[in-house]
Design a protein around this motif. Structure first.
Motif, PDB file in Angstrom:
ATOM      1  N   GLU A 184     114.040  33.598 121.396  1.00  0.00           N
ATOM      2  CA  GLU A 184     115.386  33.341 121.923  1.00  0.00           C
ATOM      3  C   GLU A 184     116.242  32.622 120.882  1.00  0.00           C
ATOM      4  O   GLU A 184     117.412  32.975 120.653  1.00  0.00           O
ATOM      5  CB  GLU A 184     115.284  32.497 123.194  1.00  0.00           C
ATOM      6  N   VAL A 185     115.662  31.624 120.231  1.00  0.00           N
ATOM      7  CA  VAL A 185     116.394  30.873 119.212  1.00  0.00           C
ATOM      8  C   VAL A 185     116.771  31.780 118.036  1.00  0.00           C
ATOM      9  O   VAL A 185     117.904  31.740 117.536  1.00  0.00           O
ATOM     10  CB  VAL A 185     115.540  29.681 118.728  1.00  0.00           C
ATOM     11  N   VAL A 186     115.830  32.628 117.615  1.00  0.00           N
ATOM     12  CA  VAL A 186     116.095  33.520 116.485  1.00  0.00           C
ATOM     13  C   VAL A 186     117.143  34.571 116.842  1.00  0.00           C
ATOM     14  O   VAL A 186     117.985  34.928 116.002  1.00  0.00           O
ATOM     15  CB  VAL A 186     114.781  34.176 116.020  1.00  0.00           C
ATOM     16  N   ASP A 187     117.127  35.072 118.068  1.00  0.00           N
ATOM     17  CA  ASP A 187     118.146  36.034 118.498  1.00  0.00           C
ATOM     18  C   ASP A 187     119.540  35.416 118.409  1.00  0.00           C
ATOM     19  O   ASP A 187     120.495  36.061 117.941  1.00  0.00           O
ATOM     20  CB  ASP A 187     117.872  36.490 119.931  1.00  0.00           C
ATOM     21  N   HIS A 188     119.678  34.184 118.876  1.00  0.00           N
ATOM     22  CA  HIS A 188     120.983  33.507 118.807  1.00  0.00           C
ATOM     23  C   HIS A 188     121.424  33.318 117.356  1.00  0.00           C
ATOM     24  O   HIS A 188     122.597  33.511 117.027  1.00  0.00           O
ATOM     25  CB  HIS A 188     120.905  32.155 119.514  1.00  0.00           C
ATOM     26  N   ALA A 189     120.477  32.960 116.491  1.00  0.00           N
ATOM     27  CA  ALA A 189     120.811  32.783 115.083  1.00  0.00           C
ATOM     28  C   ALA A 189     121.238  34.111 114.448  1.00  0.00           C
ATOM     29  O   ALA A 189     122.169  34.160 113.634  1.00  0.00           O
ATOM     30  CB  ALA A 189     119.624  32.186 114.333  1.00  0.00           C
ATOM     31  N   THR A 190     120.556  35.190 114.830  1.00  0.00           N
ATOM     32  CA  THR A 190     120.916  36.508 114.310  1.00  0.00           C
ATOM     33  C   THR A 190     122.324  36.899 114.719  1.00  0.00           C
ATOM     34  O   THR A 190     123.103  37.418 113.902  1.00  0.00           O
ATOM     35  CB  THR A 190     119.910  37.567 114.810  1.00  0.00           C
ATOM     36  N   HIS A 191     122.667  36.646 115.973  1.00  0.00           N
ATOM     37  CA  HIS A 191     124.026  36.949 116.435  1.00  0.00           C
ATOM     38  C   HIS A 191     125.064  36.116 115.675  1.00  0.00           C
ATOM     39  O   HIS A 191     126.155  36.620 115.352  1.00  0.00           O
ATOM     40  CB  HIS A 191     124.136  36.670 117.937  1.00  0.00           C
ATOM     41  N   ALA A 192     124.733  34.864 115.389  1.00  0.00           N
ATOM     42  CA  ALA A 192     125.660  34.007 114.642  1.00  0.00           C
ATOM     43  C   ALA A 192     125.877  34.539 113.226  1.00  0.00           C
ATOM     44  O   ALA A 192     127.010  34.571 112.727  1.00  0.00           O
ATOM     45  CB  ALA A 192     125.133  32.578 114.597  1.00  0.00           C
ATOM     46  N   VAL A 193     124.793  34.978 112.583  1.00  0.00           N
ATOM     47  CA  VAL A 193     124.913  35.535 111.229  1.00  0.00           C
ATOM     48  C   VAL A 193     125.741  36.813 111.246  1.00  0.00           C
ATOM     49  O   VAL A 193     126.592  37.034 110.368  1.00  0.00           O
ATOM     50  CB  VAL A 193     123.506  35.801 110.640  1.00  0.00           C
ATOM     51  N   GLU A 194     125.531  37.666 112.240  1.00  0.00           N
ATOM     52  CA  GLU A 194     126.296  38.906 112.339  1.00  0.00           C
ATOM     53  C   GLU A 194     127.783  38.615 112.563  1.00  0.00           C
ATOM     54  O   GLU A 194     128.649  39.301 111.998  1.00  0.00           O
ATOM     55  CB  GLU A 194     125.742  39.767 113.469  1.00  0.00           C
ATOM     56  N   ASP A 216     107.154  39.492 114.043  1.00  0.00           N
ATOM     57  CA  ASP A 216     108.512  39.998 114.235  1.00  0.00           C
ATOM     58  C   ASP A 216     109.524  38.854 114.137  1.00  0.00           C
ATOM     59  O   ASP A 216     110.585  39.001 113.514  1.00  0.00           O
ATOM     60  CB  ASP A 216     108.626  40.691 115.590  1.00  0.00           C
ATOM     61  N   VAL A 217     109.202  37.710 114.750  1.00  0.00           N
ATOM     62  CA  VAL A 217     110.080  36.544 114.652  1.00  0.00           C
ATOM     63  C   VAL A 217     110.197  36.091 113.198  1.00  0.00           C
ATOM     64  O   VAL A 217     111.293  35.770 112.710  1.00  0.00           O
ATOM     65  CB  VAL A 217     109.543  35.390 115.532  1.00  0.00           C
ATOM     66  N   GLU A 218     109.073  36.080 112.490  1.00  0.00           N
ATOM     67  CA  GLU A 218     109.093  35.666 111.082  1.00  0.00           C
ATOM     68  C   GLU A 218     109.948  36.622 110.256  1.00  0.00           C
ATOM     69  O   GLU A 218     110.722  36.191 109.384  1.00  0.00           O
ATOM     70  CB  GLU A 218     107.670  35.626 110.533  1.00  0.00           C
ATOM     71  N   ASP A 219     109.834  37.931 110.511  1.00  0.00           N
ATOM     72  CA  ASP A 219     110.642  38.911 109.778  1.00  0.00           C
ATOM     73  C   ASP A 219     112.132  38.678 110.020  1.00  0.00           C
ATOM     74  O   ASP A 219     112.946  38.775 109.089  1.00  0.00           O
ATOM     75  CB  ASP A 219     110.256  40.331 110.200  1.00  0.00           C
ATOM     76  N   HIS A 220     112.493  38.389 111.264  1.00  0.00           N
ATOM     77  CA  HIS A 220     113.898  38.114 111.560  1.00  0.00           C
ATOM     78  C   HIS A 220     114.383  36.868 110.824  1.00  0.00           C
ATOM     79  O   HIS A 220     115.521  36.819 110.326  1.00  0.00           O
ATOM     80  CB  HIS A 220     114.090  37.952 113.067  1.00  0.00           C
ATOM     81  N   LEU A 221     113.540  35.851 110.750  1.00  0.00           N
ATOM     82  CA  LEU A 221     113.926  34.626 110.050  1.00  0.00           C
ATOM     83  C   LEU A 221     114.063  34.861 108.551  1.00  0.00           C
ATOM     84  O   LEU A 221     114.961  34.306 107.903  1.00  0.00           O
ATOM     85  CB  LEU A 221     112.903  33.524 110.326  1.00  0.00           C
ATOM     86  N   VAL A 222     113.184  35.680 107.993  1.00  0.00           N
ATOM     87  CA  VAL A 222     113.311  36.028 106.573  1.00  0.00           C
ATOM     88  C   VAL A 222     114.620  36.775 106.335  1.00  0.00           C
ATOM     89  O   VAL A 222     115.337  36.530 105.353  1.00  0.00           O
ATOM     90  CB  VAL A 222     112.105  36.874 106.114  1.00  0.00           C
ATOM     91  N   SER A 223     114.942  37.700 107.249  1.00  0.00           N
ATOM     92  CA  SER A 223     116.198  38.443 107.140  1.00  0.00           C
ATOM     93  C   SER A 223     117.398  37.506 107.246  1.00  0.00           C
ATOM     94  O   SER A 223     118.384  37.645 106.504  1.00  0.00           O
ATOM     95  CB  SER A 223     116.270  39.521 108.225  1.00  0.00           C
ATOM     96  N   ILE A 224     117.323  36.533 108.156  1.00  0.00           N
ATOM     97  CA  ILE A 224     118.406  35.555 108.298  1.00  0.00           C
ATOM     98  C   ILE A 224     118.566  34.748 107.023  1.00  0.00           C
ATOM     99  O   ILE A 224     119.689  34.524 106.542  1.00  0.00           O
ATOM    100  CB  ILE A 224     118.132  34.629 109.501  1.00  0.00           C
ATOM    101  N   ALA A 225     117.438  34.313 106.442  1.00  0.00           N
ATOM    102  CA  ALA A 225     117.498  33.530 105.209  1.00  0.00           C
ATOM    103  C   ALA A 225     118.154  34.335 104.081  1.00  0.00           C
ATOM    104  O   ALA A 225     119.009  33.812 103.347  1.00  0.00           O
ATOM    105  CB  ALA A 225     116.093  33.085 104.802  1.00  0.00           C
ATOM    106  N   ASP A 226     117.762  35.602 103.944  1.00  0.00           N
ATOM    107  CA  ASP A 226     118.357  36.452 102.905  1.00  0.00           C
ATOM    108  C   ASP A 226     119.848  36.666 103.162  1.00  0.00           C
ATOM    109  O   ASP A 226     120.670  36.614 102.232  1.00  0.00           O
ATOM    110  CB  ASP A 226     117.641  37.800 102.850  1.00  0.00           C
ATOM    111  N   SER A 227     120.205  36.899 104.426  1.00  0.00           N
ATOM    112  CA  SER A 227     121.609  37.133 104.764  1.00  0.00           C
ATOM    113  C   SER A 227     122.459  35.904 104.497  1.00  0.00           C
ATOM    114  O   SER A 227     123.595  36.015 104.014  1.00  0.00           O
ATOM    115  CB  SER A 227     121.730  37.540 106.236  1.00  0.00           C
TER     116      SER A 227
END
Length: 323
Positions: free
Chosen positions: A146-156, A226-237
């Motif tokens: 849930e936390v990672v989803d919110h962070a992904t939306h913020a980055v987008e 999957d959560v770790e992959d999303h966090l890596v993607s967030i870090a790169d973005s």
């Protein structure tokens, strides 16, 4: 305020029971619980400390605000700190909420402020009820996902704002340098918050997957990956977007400098054109004898020199794109 839920043998059992019954719910090893606290004091956590044997240092960190994102290991528990991103306010600053959690073999205890809504986590748990047999790791995954989803939306959202900013950067007729610069600083600040409060969660998840591998059962391990992959993607973005914002700021400054140079060229060109009539009329107004003095052709000569010289200068400046 505190809420409680329990599961036994992979199925939901009870909810909203007293904290004093936590040890009863996990007795026998076939049950696990989720205890959720909203703004607790140290005295409120004494009962759960006694029931679950949580380390006193972890309790001390749990009631202190402003903890850095981390995963601390104790003998029988883990202490996790993450930050949930709830979008941005009217100034463009990120709105974040600190969430702390005690992770034991048979219990998850979450601690947060009233702004953090756990209903989304509950809906995620209900939607994935078939995974309840994985126990506490299932609860931890729901929180992190849930936390990672919110962070992904913020980055987008920030990425969309940067695209709009780049479009506005080259808008003709309305440069708005100060507004673009202000928006750029706000976006860079938001990315800095993500870099400081969200990106480090990647290390915590990696630690759960690798350093604490025995706590993550095989059935739920792909979900943590999957959560770790999303966090890596967030870090790169975040890093890429910080570079993009820096590029926008530099480009805006360069465009502003170019516009100032254009204005200076125009001012200089018109000043040169105006200087010609001034020089000619000054020459013909001297107190000595000169050709055409006191005659109409003298006036015609001076006017002709003014017009011809001004036109020649104007055409020369236009040819060089100064006017």
């Amino acid at each position: 305020m505190v809420s409680t839920r329990s599961w036994r043998n992979g199925s939901a059992a009870e909810r909203d029971f007293p904290v004093e019954r936590v040890s009863d719910c996990i007795a026998g090893g076939d049950g696990f619980v989720w205890v959720d606290y909203t703004d607790p004091a140290a005295s409120d956590l004494e009962q759960v400390e006694e029931e679950l044997g949580i380390h006193a240092l972890a309790i001390e960190d749990a009631v202190e605000h402003g903890q850095r994102p981390k995963l601390d290991r104790y003998r029988d528990s883990r202490f996790l700190v993450v930050y949930d991103v709830q979008g941005r306010d009217e100034t463009g600053a990120l709105v974040t909420h600190e969430v702390k959690a005690f992770i034991t073999e048979h219990a998850l205890v979450t601690i947060h402020g009233p702004e953090f809504d756990t209903r989304a986590i509950e809906r995620r748990l209900d939607a994935n009820a078939d995974m309840a047999g994985h126990g506490v790791p299932w609860l931890v995954w729901a929180l992190l996902d849930e936390v990672v989803d919110h962070a992904t939306h913020a980055v987008e959202a920030i990425e969309r704002d940067i695209d709009e900013l780049e479009d506005d950067l080259f808008e003709r007729g309305n440069p708005r340098e100060q507004q673009i610069q202000r928006r750029s600083f706000a976006l860079r600040k938001a990315l800095g918050v993500l870099r400081r409060l969200v990106v480090p969660t990647k290390d915590s998840v990696a630690s759960l997957l690798h350093g604490d591998a025995e706590t993550i059962v095989d059935g739920v391990r792909p979900y943590f990956r999957d959560v770790e992959d999303h966090l890596v993607s967030i870090a790169d973005s975040v890093e890429q977007l910080r570079d993009a914002v820096s590029s926008v700021m530099d480009t805006n400054l360069n465009l502003s400098s170019n516009r100032q140079n254009t204005v200076m060229k125009k001012v200089t060109s018109w000043a040169a054109i105006i200087a010609i009539p001034t020089a000619i009329t000054g020459f013909f107004g001297q107190n000595v004898t000169f050709p055409g003095e006191g005659h109409w052709y003298g006036l015609a000569l001076s006017l002709s020199l003014i017009v011809v010289s001004s036109v020649l200068l104007y055409r020369a400046f236009r040819h060089r794109d100064w006017l």
